[in-house]
Design an enzyme around this catalytic site. Structure first.
Site, PDB file in Angstrom:
ATOM      1  N   CYS A   1      -1.833   1.885   8.220  1.00  0.00           N
ATOM      2  CA  CYS A   1      -0.912   0.853   7.826  1.00  0.00           C
ATOM      3  C   CYS A   1      -1.529  -0.537   7.622  1.00  0.00           C
ATOM      4  O   CYS A   1      -2.016  -1.146   8.576  1.00  0.00           O
ATOM      5  CB  CYS A   1       0.075   0.820   8.985  1.00  0.00           C
ATOM      6  SG  CYS A   1       1.535  -0.069   8.714  1.00  0.00           S
TER       7      CYS A   1
ATOM      8  N   SER B   1      10.790   5.817   9.194  1.00  0.00           N
ATOM      9  CA  SER B   1      10.152   5.539  10.480  1.00  0.00           C
ATOM     10  C   SER B   1      10.497   4.120  10.914  1.00  0.00           C
ATOM     11  O   SER B   1      10.382   3.182  10.135  1.00  0.00           O
ATOM     12  CB  SER B   1       8.638   5.695  10.321  1.00  0.00           C
ATOM     13  OG  SER B   1       7.968   5.350  11.511  1.00  0.00           O
TER      14      SER B   1
ATOM     15  N   GLY C   1       5.523  -2.491   6.656  1.00  0.00           N
ATOM     16  CA  GLY C   1       6.875  -3.012   6.828  1.00  0.00           C
ATOM     17  C   GLY C   1       7.782  -2.165   7.690  1.00  0.00           C
ATOM     18  O   GLY C   1       7.464  -1.033   8.047  1.00  0.00           O
ATOM     19  N   GLU C   2       8.924  -2.728   8.026  1.00  0.00           N
ATOM     20  CA  GLU C   2       9.928  -2.052   8.841  1.00  0.00           C
ATOM     21  C   GLU C   2      11.122  -1.735   7.935  1.00  0.00           C
ATOM     22  O   GLU C   2      11.891  -2.636   7.567  1.00  0.00           O
ATOM     23  CB  GLU C   2      10.323  -2.964  10.013  1.00  0.00           C
ATOM     24  CG  GLU C   2      11.550  -2.527  10.788  1.00  0.00           C
ATOM     25  CD  GLU C   2      11.538  -1.059  11.228  1.00  0.00           C
ATOM     26  OE1 GLU C   2      10.566  -0.607  11.856  1.00  0.00           O
ATOM     27  OE2 GLU C   2      12.538  -0.365  10.930  1.00  0.00           O
TER      28      GLU C   2
ATOM     29  N   CYS D   1      -1.348  -2.788  15.081  1.00  0.00           N
ATOM     30  CA  CYS D   1      -1.073  -2.569  13.651  1.00  0.00           C
ATOM     31  C   CYS D   1      -1.633  -3.686  12.776  1.00  0.00           C
ATOM     32  O   CYS D   1      -1.419  -4.872  13.041  1.00  0.00           O
ATOM     33  CB  CYS D   1       0.435  -2.467  13.453  1.00  0.00           C
ATOM     34  SG  CYS D   1       0.907  -2.267  11.742  1.00  0.00           S
TER      35      CYS D   1
ATOM     36  N   HIS E   1      -5.723   4.396  15.037  1.00  0.00           N
ATOM     37  CA  HIS E   1      -6.693   4.100  13.977  1.00  0.00           C
ATOM     38  C   HIS E   1      -7.382   2.797  14.355  1.00  0.00           C
ATOM     39  O   HIS E   1      -6.724   1.762  14.472  1.00  0.00           O
ATOM     40  CB  HIS E   1      -5.964   3.975  12.645  1.00  0.00           C
ATOM     41  CG  HIS E   1      -6.869   4.176  11.479  1.00  0.00           C
ATOM     42  ND1 HIS E   1      -7.914   3.333  11.232  1.00  0.00           N
ATOM     43  CD2 HIS E   1      -6.904   5.129  10.513  1.00  0.00           C
ATOM     44  CE1 HIS E   1      -8.550   3.760  10.149  1.00  0.00           C
ATOM     45  NE2 HIS E   1      -7.955   4.852   9.698  1.00  0.00           N
TER      46      HIS E   1
ATOM     47  N   CYS F   1       3.362  -5.488  16.194  1.00  0.00           N
ATOM     48  CA  CYS F   1       2.896  -4.494  17.165  1.00  0.00           C
ATOM     49  C   CYS F   1       1.380  -4.701  17.299  1.00  0.00           C
ATOM     50  O   CYS F   1       0.698  -4.896  16.290  1.00  0.00           O
ATOM     51  CB  CYS F   1       3.198  -3.078  16.666  1.00  0.00           C
ATOM     52  SG  CYS F   1       4.958  -2.790  16.367  1.00  0.00           S
TER      53      CYS F   1
ATOM     54  N   CYS G   1       4.793  -7.599   7.603  1.00  0.00           N
ATOM     55  CA  CYS G   1       5.748  -7.128   8.601  1.00  0.00           C
ATOM     56  C   CYS G   1       5.877  -8.181   9.684  1.00  0.00           C
ATOM     57  O   CYS G   1       4.897  -8.820  10.059  1.00  0.00           O
ATOM     58  CB  CYS G   1       5.268  -5.812   9.221  1.00  0.00           C
ATOM     59  SG  CYS G   1       6.459  -5.086  10.377  1.00  0.00           S
TER      60      CYS G   1
ATOM     61  N   SER H   1       9.148   4.960  16.387  1.00  0.00           N
ATOM     62  CA  SER H   1       7.852   4.566  16.930  1.00  0.00           C
ATOM     63  C   SER H   1       8.062   4.152  18.372  1.00  0.00           C
ATOM     64  O   SER H   1       8.397   3.010  18.658  1.00  0.00           O
ATOM     65  CB  SER H   1       7.282   3.410  16.109  1.00  0.00           C
ATOM     66  OG  SER H   1       6.970   3.883  14.819  1.00  0.00           O
TER      67      SER H   1
ATOM     68  N   GLU I   1       0.815  -1.214   0.000  1.00  0.00           N
ATOM     69  CA  GLU I   1       0.000   0.000   0.000  1.00  0.00           C
ATOM     70  C   GLU I   1       0.852   1.270   0.000  1.00  0.00           C
ATOM     71  O   GLU I   1       1.946   1.279   0.550  1.00  0.00           O
ATOM     72  CB  GLU I   1      -0.851   0.039   1.272  1.00  0.00           C
ATOM     73  CG  GLU I   1      -1.767  -1.136   1.390  1.00  0.00           C
ATOM     74  CD  GLU I   1      -2.540  -1.133   2.697  1.00  0.00           C
ATOM     75  OE1 GLU I   1      -2.564  -0.107   3.396  1.00  0.00           O
ATOM     76  OE2 GLU I   1      -3.126  -2.183   3.002  1.00  0.00           O
TER      77      GLU I   1
ATOM     78  N   CYS J   1       3.047   8.205   1.760  1.00  0.00           N
ATOM     79  CA  CYS J   1       3.449   7.215   2.751  1.00  0.00           C
ATOM     80  C   CYS J   1       3.706   5.916   1.981  1.00  0.00           C
ATOM     81  O   CYS J   1       2.800   5.403   1.333  1.00  0.00           O
ATOM     82  CB  CYS J   1       2.287   7.099   3.727  1.00  0.00           C
ATOM     83  SG  CYS J   1       2.480   5.853   4.960  1.00  0.00           S
TER      84      CYS J   1
ATOM     85  N   HIS K   1       5.826   4.937  21.301  1.00  0.00           N
ATOM     86  CA  HIS K   1       4.509   4.446  21.722  1.00  0.00           C
ATOM     87  C   HIS K   1       4.352   4.137  23.200  1.00  0.00           C
ATOM     88  O   HIS K   1       3.244   3.832  23.646  1.00  0.00           O
ATOM     89  CB  HIS K   1       4.071   3.221  20.900  1.00  0.00           C
ATOM     90  CG  HIS K   1       4.016   3.461  19.423  1.00  0.00           C
ATOM     91  ND1 HIS K   1       3.625   4.667  18.877  1.00  0.00           N
ATOM     92  CD2 HIS K   1       4.300   2.663  18.363  1.00  0.00           C
ATOM     93  CE1 HIS K   1       3.673   4.596  17.561  1.00  0.00           C
ATOM     94  NE2 HIS K   1       4.091   3.401  17.219  1.00  0.00           N
TER      95      HIS K   1
HETATM   96  N1  SAH Z   1       7.688  -0.184  10.966  1.00  0.00           N
HETATM   97  C1  SAH Z   1       7.839   1.246  10.962  1.00  0.00           C
HETATM   98  C2  SAH Z   1       7.046   1.963   9.882  1.00  0.00           C
HETATM   99  C3  SAH Z   1       5.630   1.537   9.579  1.00  0.00           C
HETATM  100  S1  SAH Z   1       4.276   2.025  10.583  1.00  0.00           S
HETATM  101  C4  SAH Z   1       7.478   1.799  12.327  1.00  0.00           C
HETATM  102  O1  SAH Z   1       6.934   1.067  13.121  1.00  0.00           O
HETATM  103  O2  SAH Z   1       7.789   2.959  12.585  1.00  0.00           O
HETATM  104  C5  SAH Z   1       4.196   3.779  10.601  1.00  0.00           C
HETATM  105  C6  SAH Z   1       3.580   4.309  11.898  1.00  0.00           C
HETATM  106  O3  SAH Z   1       2.170   3.989  11.980  1.00  0.00           O
HETATM  107  C7  SAH Z   1       4.230   3.692  13.124  1.00  0.00           C
HETATM  108  O4  SAH Z   1       4.476   4.692  14.087  1.00  0.00           O
HETATM  109  C8  SAH Z   1       3.158   2.730  13.584  1.00  0.00           C
HETATM  110  O5  SAH Z   1       3.307   2.420  14.932  1.00  0.00           O
HETATM  111  C9  SAH Z   1       1.884   3.498  13.269  1.00  0.00           C
HETATM  112  N2  SAH Z   1       0.665   2.693  13.302  1.00  0.00           N
HETATM  113  C10 SAH Z   1       0.519   1.385  12.984  1.00  0.00           C
HETATM  114  N3  SAH Z   1      -0.760   0.996  13.176  1.00  0.00           N
HETATM  115  C11 SAH Z   1      -1.437   2.075  13.618  1.00  0.00           C
HETATM  116  C12 SAH Z   1      -2.804   2.305  14.012  1.00  0.00           C
HETATM  117  N4  SAH Z   1      -3.710   1.336  13.984  1.00  0.00           N
HETATM  118  N5  SAH Z   1      -3.147   3.548  14.412  1.00  0.00           N
HETATM  119  C13 SAH Z   1      -2.218   4.541  14.442  1.00  0.00           C
HETATM  120  N6  SAH Z   1      -0.942   4.394  14.105  1.00  0.00           N
HETATM  121  C14 SAH Z   1      -0.533   3.166  13.697  1.00  0.00           C
END
Ligand code: SAH
Length: 359
Positions: free
Chosen positions: A323, A185, A153-154, A112, A280, A109, A105, A208, A85, A98, A210
């Protein structure tokens, strides 16, 4: 750049002058064409030969969704059938794309959607930078001004490809997007952070985070077991450029006043900017987003302690623009019916059908 090497070898193999290779490369990124036939600055015979031997690869738009707020989401189908995406977010004169760095991935987390599908494979440099190329091909005036590696992805677990893709995105012979407008990121993959720090360009780094403590982080991000919070913070200090902390707000998990106070301490230590992300809901059905008032209070509490904090406006809520969510949705619908049915269902949700790549 693999494409460069292959085109240069092809040009040399035919005894053509070297400037031809430069001319061809321009048509890949600088002023891209979907097929060589469109590159009318080249002799017709050369175009025909190129199209039959060196055809330009594409990411095929499987689904394109347009949100009421202008956000546009693309589901790209890759040559092997994987789907990734990208999300284009216009905001004033700025257009932020983005992009994804992996299909799926491995990090899982808890909030996600991509994490839930698991790891599929790394993207190639072309598949990463190609997400920008396809958008420029479709609508040149939509060319992104900013790129963030915040799709699937990371990125720092695919450093080999991301390293090359960063060059394509940034180079004047590539897409020419300023390094300060490109953000990687990461959850904090230490070897990747060290590699990124070695690059001379001013690429931006977002972490990230969190959670403000290791114990809280462990509850939502399994990577904490491998690269713990303190080690990530030290690596960020060594980065020597201003970093951003991303902080997704989850009710009852990381949104207490005490969490804001601890986070403020960490942000002050690094001089980091905090980017607060509303959770989200599509990514995490079992978690509750912190309400708007709670987010505002949290942000103010950070600011009162001298921390610069921004709250990301939730964009594209109506099109699942977080994501991994579009792929999950399409696959759920495909599993419960035919592909046609899935597309019909998506269409009835106010979506546009995808247009295939121009080849
Ligand atoms: N793997 C990398 C990049 C991808 S995610 C990372 O973790 O940074 C990009 C951002 O979106 C990250 O900060 C991730 O934690 C966040 N993200 C993932 N799912 C989400 C959700 N449901 N609501 C809000 N942010 C989210």
């Amino acid at each position: 750049m693999q494409a460069r090497a292959s085109l240069e070898a092809w040009v040399a193999g035919r005894g053509l002058p070297r400037y031809r290779a430069e001319q061809l490369l321009r048509r890949l990124w600088v002023s891209p064409v979907g097929s060589w036939a469109e590159a009318t600055d080249l002799p017709a015979s050369l175009r025909t030969e190129l199209d039959s031997t060196q055809s330009l690869p594409h990411l095929h738009a499987d689904v394109v969704q347009q949100s009421a707020d202008g956000t546009r989401k693309y589901l790209w189908r890759l040559a092997d059938g994987e789907a990734i995406e990208s999300v284009l977010i216009p905001s004033g004169a700025r257009r932020t794309l983005c992009i994804s760095s992996q299909a799926g991935c491995a990090l899982r987390c808890v909030f996600c959607a991509t994490g839930r599908m698991g790891y599929r494979r790394n993207l190639t440099p072309f598949e990463i930078a190609g997400q920008v190329r396809e958008i420029v091909l479709r609508t040149p005036e939509d060319k992104p001004t900013n790129v963030v590696f915040m799709g699937m992805g990371e990125p720092l677990l695919n450093w080999g490809s991301v390293d090359v893709a960063l060059s394509i995105l940034n180079s004047p012979e590539g897409l020419g997007i300023g390094a300060r407008h490109i953000t990687v990121s990461t959850v904090g993959i230490l070897p990747g952070m060290a590699e990124l720090a070695r690059r001379p360009e001013q690429f931006r780094l977002a972490i990230s985070l969190h959670a403000p403590t290791a114990a809280q982080r462990l509850g939502i991000m399994p990577i904490e077991k491998k690269y713990d919070l303190e080690a990530v913070l030290r690596a960020a200090e060594a980065f020597r450029k201003r970093v951003t902390f991303e902080y997704v707000m989850i009710a009852g998990v990381n949104d207490a006043d005490a969490d804001a106070d601890r986070l403020a301490k960490l942000a002050r230590r690094l001089g980091a900017l905090v980017n607060i992300l509303p959770l989200h809901p599509g990514g995490a059905p079992d978690l509750t987003p912190t309400d708007v008032g709670g987010i505002r209070r949290f942000a103010d509490r950070l600011r009162n302690q001298g921390v610069e904090a921004t709250v990301r406006r939730s964009r594209g809520l109506d099109i699942n623009a977080a994501c991994g969510q579009l792929r999950v949705e399409v696959e759920k619908k495909r599993a419960s019916g035919t592909a046609t049915k899935a597309r019909d269902a998506l269409l009835s949700g106010g979506l546009e059908p995808g247009r295939d790549g121009v080849d």
